[in-house]
Design a protein around this motif. Structure first.
Motif, mmCIF file in Angstrom:
data_model
loop_
_atom_site.group_PDB
_atom_site.id
_atom_site.type_symbol
_atom_site.label_atom_id
_atom_site.label_comp_id
_atom_site.label_asym_id
_atom_site.label_seq_id
_atom_site.Cartn_x
_atom_site.Cartn_y
_atom_site.Cartn_z
ATOM 1 N N MET A 155 0.824 -1.199 0.000
ATOM 2 C CA MET A 155 0.000 0.000 0.000
ATOM 3 C C MET A 155 0.866 1.261 0.000
ATOM 4 O O MET A 155 0.648 2.181 -0.791
ATOM 5 C CB MET A 155 -0.919 0.016 1.222
ATOM 6 C CG MET A 155 -1.849 1.220 1.274
ATOM 7 S SD MET A 155 -2.881 1.244 2.760
ATOM 8 C CE MET A 155 -1.631 1.601 4.017
ATOM 9 N N TYR A 156 1.863 1.296 0.890
ATOM 10 C CA TYR A 156 2.727 2.477 0.963
ATOM 11 C C TYR A 156 3.559 2.628 -0.306
ATOM 12 O O TYR A 156 3.692 3.735 -0.846
ATOM 13 C CB TYR A 156 3.651 2.386 2.184
ATOM 14 C CG TYR A 156 2.937 2.577 3.499
ATOM 15 C CD1 TYR A 156 2.034 3.608 3.684
ATOM 16 C CD2 TYR A 156 3.168 1.718 4.572
ATOM 17 C CE1 TYR A 156 1.385 3.794 4.890
ATOM 18 C CE2 TYR A 156 2.519 1.892 5.786
ATOM 19 C CZ TYR A 156 1.624 2.927 5.945
ATOM 20 O OH TYR A 156 0.978 3.110 7.128
ATOM 21 N N ALA A 157 4.121 1.514 -0.786
ATOM 22 C CA ALA A 157 4.925 1.577 -2.006
ATOM 23 C C ALA A 157 4.067 2.010 -3.188
ATOM 24 O O ALA A 157 4.487 2.846 -4.005
ATOM 25 C CB ALA A 157 5.572 0.221 -2.285
ATOM 26 N N GLY A 158 2.854 1.453 -3.282
ATOM 27 C CA GLY A 158 1.955 1.843 -4.357
ATOM 28 C C GLY A 158 1.578 3.309 -4.274
ATOM 29 O O GLY A 158 1.476 3.992 -5.305
ATOM 30 N N GLY A 159 1.368 3.808 -3.056
ATOM 31 C CA GLY A 159 1.037 5.222 -2.877
ATOM 32 C C GLY A 159 2.163 6.133 -3.332
ATOM 33 O O GLY A 159 1.929 7.152 -3.994
ATOM 34 N N ILE A 160 3.402 5.777 -2.978
ATOM 35 C CA ILE A 160 4.555 6.577 -3.393
ATOM 36 C C ILE A 160 4.694 6.570 -4.908
ATOM 37 O O ILE A 160 4.831 7.619 -5.546
ATOM 38 C CB ILE A 160 5.852 6.043 -2.741
ATOM 39 C CG1 ILE A 160 5.837 6.295 -1.231
ATOM 40 C CG2 ILE A 160 7.082 6.705 -3.365
ATOM 41 C CD1 ILE A 160 7.003 5.669 -0.500
ATOM 42 N N VAL A 161 4.653 5.368 -5.489
ATOM 43 C CA VAL A 161 4.858 5.242 -6.943
ATOM 44 C C VAL A 161 3.759 5.967 -7.707
ATOM 45 O O VAL A 161 4.028 6.751 -8.622
ATOM 46 C CB VAL A 161 4.916 3.760 -7.351
ATOM 47 C CG1 VAL A 161 4.908 3.631 -8.875
ATOM 48 C CG2 VAL A 161 6.174 3.096 -6.786
ATOM 49 N N VAL A 204 2.311 10.454 -11.138
ATOM 50 C CA VAL A 204 1.436 11.535 -11.589
ATOM 51 C C VAL A 204 2.197 12.854 -11.600
ATOM 52 O O VAL A 204 2.110 13.642 -12.551
ATOM 53 C CB VAL A 204 0.190 11.635 -10.676
ATOM 54 C CG1 VAL A 204 -0.618 12.894 -11.007
ATOM 55 C CG2 VAL A 204 -0.678 10.402 -10.819
ATOM 56 N N TYR A 205 2.964 13.085 -10.540
ATOM 57 C CA TYR A 205 3.788 14.292 -10.455
ATOM 58 C C TYR A 205 4.765 14.378 -11.631
ATOM 59 O O TYR A 205 4.909 15.437 -12.262
ATOM 60 C CB TYR A 205 4.551 14.292 -9.129
ATOM 61 C CG TYR A 205 5.679 15.290 -9.063
ATOM 62 C CD1 TYR A 205 5.424 16.622 -8.786
ATOM 63 C CD2 TYR A 205 6.999 14.898 -9.279
ATOM 64 C CE1 TYR A 205 6.457 17.543 -8.733
ATOM 65 C CE2 TYR A 205 8.024 15.808 -9.230
ATOM 66 C CZ TYR A 205 7.749 17.118 -8.953
ATOM 67 O OH TYR A 205 8.774 18.037 -8.907
ATOM 68 N N GLY A 251 2.401 12.360 -1.976
ATOM 69 C CA GLY A 251 3.600 11.527 -1.992
ATOM 70 C C GLY A 251 4.435 11.721 -0.745
ATOM 71 O O GLY A 251 5.021 10.759 -0.222
ATOM 72 N N GLN A 252 4.485 12.977 -0.243
ATOM 73 C CA GLN A 252 5.235 13.248 0.980
ATOM 74 C C GLN A 252 4.686 12.455 2.160
ATOM 75 O O GLN A 252 5.441 11.913 2.970
ATOM 76 C CB GLN A 252 5.175 14.741 1.306
ATOM 77 C CG GLN A 252 6.056 15.611 0.434
ATOM 78 C CD GLN A 252 7.481 15.136 0.447
ATOM 79 O OE1 GLN A 252 8.153 15.174 1.475
ATOM 80 N NE2 GLN A 252 7.952 14.673 -0.686
ATOM 81 N N LEU A 253 3.369 12.406 2.273
ATOM 82 C CA LEU A 253 2.760 11.652 3.375
ATOM 83 C C LEU A 253 3.131 10.172 3.304
ATOM 84 O O LEU A 253 3.514 9.573 4.310
ATOM 85 C CB LEU A 253 1.243 11.815 3.337
ATOM 86 C CG LEU A 253 0.683 13.129 3.879
ATOM 87 C CD1 LEU A 253 -0.824 13.164 3.704
ATOM 88 C CD2 LEU A 253 1.051 13.295 5.351
ATOM 89 N N ILE A 299 18.386 8.946 5.361
ATOM 90 C CA ILE A 299 17.655 9.339 4.159
ATOM 91 C C ILE A 299 16.315 9.967 4.491
ATOM 92 O O ILE A 299 15.769 10.729 3.714
ATOM 93 C CB ILE A 299 17.454 8.139 3.227
ATOM 94 C CG1 ILE A 299 17.137 8.630 1.811
ATOM 95 C CG2 ILE A 299 16.383 7.199 3.724
ATOM 96 C CD1 ILE A 299 17.216 7.522 0.787
ATOM 97 N N ALA A 300 15.790 9.682 5.660
ATOM 98 C CA ALA A 300 14.542 10.326 6.056
ATOM 99 C C ALA A 300 14.730 11.816 6.151
ATOM 100 O O ALA A 300 13.915 12.604 5.694
ATOM 101 C CB ALA A 300 14.085 9.760 7.406
ATOM 102 N N ALA A 301 15.805 12.227 6.774
ATOM 103 C CA ALA A 301 16.077 13.647 6.876
ATOM 104 C C ALA A 301 16.338 14.248 5.521
ATOM 105 O O ALA A 301 16.044 15.398 5.266
ATOM 106 C CB ALA A 301 17.278 13.874 7.790
ATOM 107 N N LYS A 302 16.881 13.463 4.621
ATOM 108 C CA LYS A 302 17.217 13.972 3.304
ATOM 109 C C LYS A 302 16.010 14.037 2.380
ATOM 110 O O LYS A 302 15.847 14.938 1.612
ATOM 111 C CB LYS A 302 18.301 13.097 2.663
ATOM 112 C CG LYS A 302 19.607 13.103 3.453
ATOM 113 C CD LYS A 302 20.566 12.059 2.886
ATOM 114 C CE LYS A 302 21.812 11.936 3.752
ATOM 115 N NZ LYS A 302 22.689 10.888 3.303
ATOM 116 N N GLU A 303 15.147 13.024 2.442
ATOM 117 C CA GLU A 303 14.092 12.932 1.469
ATOM 118 C C GLU A 303 12.717 13.296 2.023
ATOM 119 O O GLU A 303 11.898 13.818 1.303
ATOM 120 C CB GLU A 303 14.022 11.496 0.915
ATOM 121 C CG GLU A 303 15.282 11.048 0.218
ATOM 122 C CD GLU A 303 15.506 11.769 -1.089
ATOM 123 O OE1 GLU A 303 14.576 12.419 -1.602
ATOM 124 O OE2 GLU A 303 16.617 11.690 -1.604
ATOM 125 N N GLY A 304 12.484 12.987 3.295
ATOM 126 C CA GLY A 304 11.140 13.099 3.798
ATOM 127 C C GLY A 304 10.513 14.468 3.728
ATOM 128 O O GLY A 304 9.513 14.672 3.069
#
Length: 350
Positions: free
Chosen positions: A20-26, A31-32, A258-260, A340-345
């Motif tokens: 679910m999370y991976a699908g949401g990100i992708v 779309v972006y 996507g951020q969420l 990477i959380a600090a870098k990407e999140g």
């Protein structure tokens, strides 16, 4: 028997959550990506007008993210007061706006597949800034991977067309496109490193940094639009072509959603899964761009693409091998995401 069933049920639920999370990100970032390329490279209306103000897209994106951050802070019961000094947020905001603007502007000169591959090379400036600002030391494997990614990019560049269809002068377009991508990588690497420094220096929640970084980014974008005389032409363009405004708003909303998904994926499953998902998303974006916007790749370019993404997947695999995938432990009200959380999140450079 009951314990075994519960274990299987837990594993099944975990896999469903990952999907679910991976699908949401992708999905959201695909779309972006599609709308980013459509807005910056395709004409609007019968007159064939093209949208030119990258800063206006940045402004809309940051406004939507600010509203999300305020909602998340209020929903979680956290304070909306700033934690770090204003200049800390402002430094991240300024470099983030410059990096994102360079990213959009590059699409005027080079193809989306090249831009996407170029973004994969961000580990090189991140390593450079990390060595300078945080005195980090990297393994030989990291340098080998950085060289492999650079080699894949050079192979992609040398074996096929890389200039945008908007440009008539192909050689000048490539030069400007590469300059903008270098600007993106340099400022993005600084943004990532300074965000990491903010998280480590202050007891700061992710949403707090998201709010104030994007608030300052909104001000920087607005000042840039006014000082450069782009604000009124941008408003006139979206008034003449409402479909452009619709695309920009959907782009901003998809990036924010996507951020969420990104934040919750990192918090629940760690940065390694996130890295693998993002690598897959970037590869799929190149495939969609090639099919949807007629950006065919030569055999040499496909080989260069394979080299870059093989290096990225190897990096994720080696990280998973040395640090098994597991949920990130909560640190209470103020969740501090590692690496990477600090870098990407908080920003995701969208």
């Amino acid at each position: 028997m009951i314990q075994s069933w519960r274990t299987l049920e837990s594993v099944g639920n975990g896999r469903m959550q990952i999907a679910m999370y991976a699908g949401g990100i992708v999905l959201s970032l695909m779309v972006y990506s599609v709308l980013q390329e459509r807005i910056m490279t395709r004409p609007f209306g019968e007159e064939g007008d093209t949208f030119k103000s990258s800063l206006f897209i940045v402004l809309c994106n940051r406004l939507v993210t600010c509203m999300l951050a305020v909602g998340c802070l209020l929903w979680s019961g956290e304070s909306v007061k700033p934690v770090a000094p204003s200049y800390g947020y402002a430094a991240v905001s300024l470099s983030n706006v410059v990096a994102t603007t360079c990213q959009y502007e590059a699409l005027k000169y080079v193809t989306f597949p090249l831009q996407t591959l170029g973004k994969c090379a961000k580990m090189i400036p991140v390593m450079l800034w990390g060595s300078i600002m945080l005195q980090k030391r990297y393994k030989k494997r990291d340098y080998v991977l950085a060289i492999a990614i650079t080699g894949g990019l050079m192979l992609f560049f040398l074996t096929g067309s890389v200039s945008s269809k908007r440009q008539r002068s192909k050689s000048d377009a490539v030069v400007w496109g590469f300059a903008l991508m270098l600007g993106y990588l340099g400022f993005d690497g600084f943004t990532s490193t300074f965000q990491d420094k903010l998280f480590k220096g202050y007891n700061m929640s992710t949403y707090n940094q998201m709010l104030y970084v994007n608030m300052f980014s909104t001000l920087v974008s607005l000042c840039g639009l006014v000082s450069s005389g782009q604000l009124l032409p941008a408003l006139a363009f979206i008034t003449k072509h409402p479909e452009a405004l619709s695309s920009i708003l959907v782009l901003s909303l998809s990036a924010t959603i996507g951020q969420l998904f990104i934040l919750h994926t990192i918090k629940k499953f760690g940065a390694l899964l996130f890295a693998a998902v993002m690598t897959t998303r970037q590869f799929l974006s190149i495939l969609v761009s090639s099919a949807l916007f007629a950006n065919p790749l030569s055999p040499g370019q496909w080989l260069g693409t394979a080299v870059v993404f093989s290096a990225l997947y190897f990096k994720a695999f080696m990280g998973a091998h040395s640090s098994p995938l597991r949920p990130v432990k909560s640190l209470g009200k103020h969740q501090i995401l590692p690496g990477i959380a600090a870098k990407e999140g908080p920003r995701r450079n969208t």
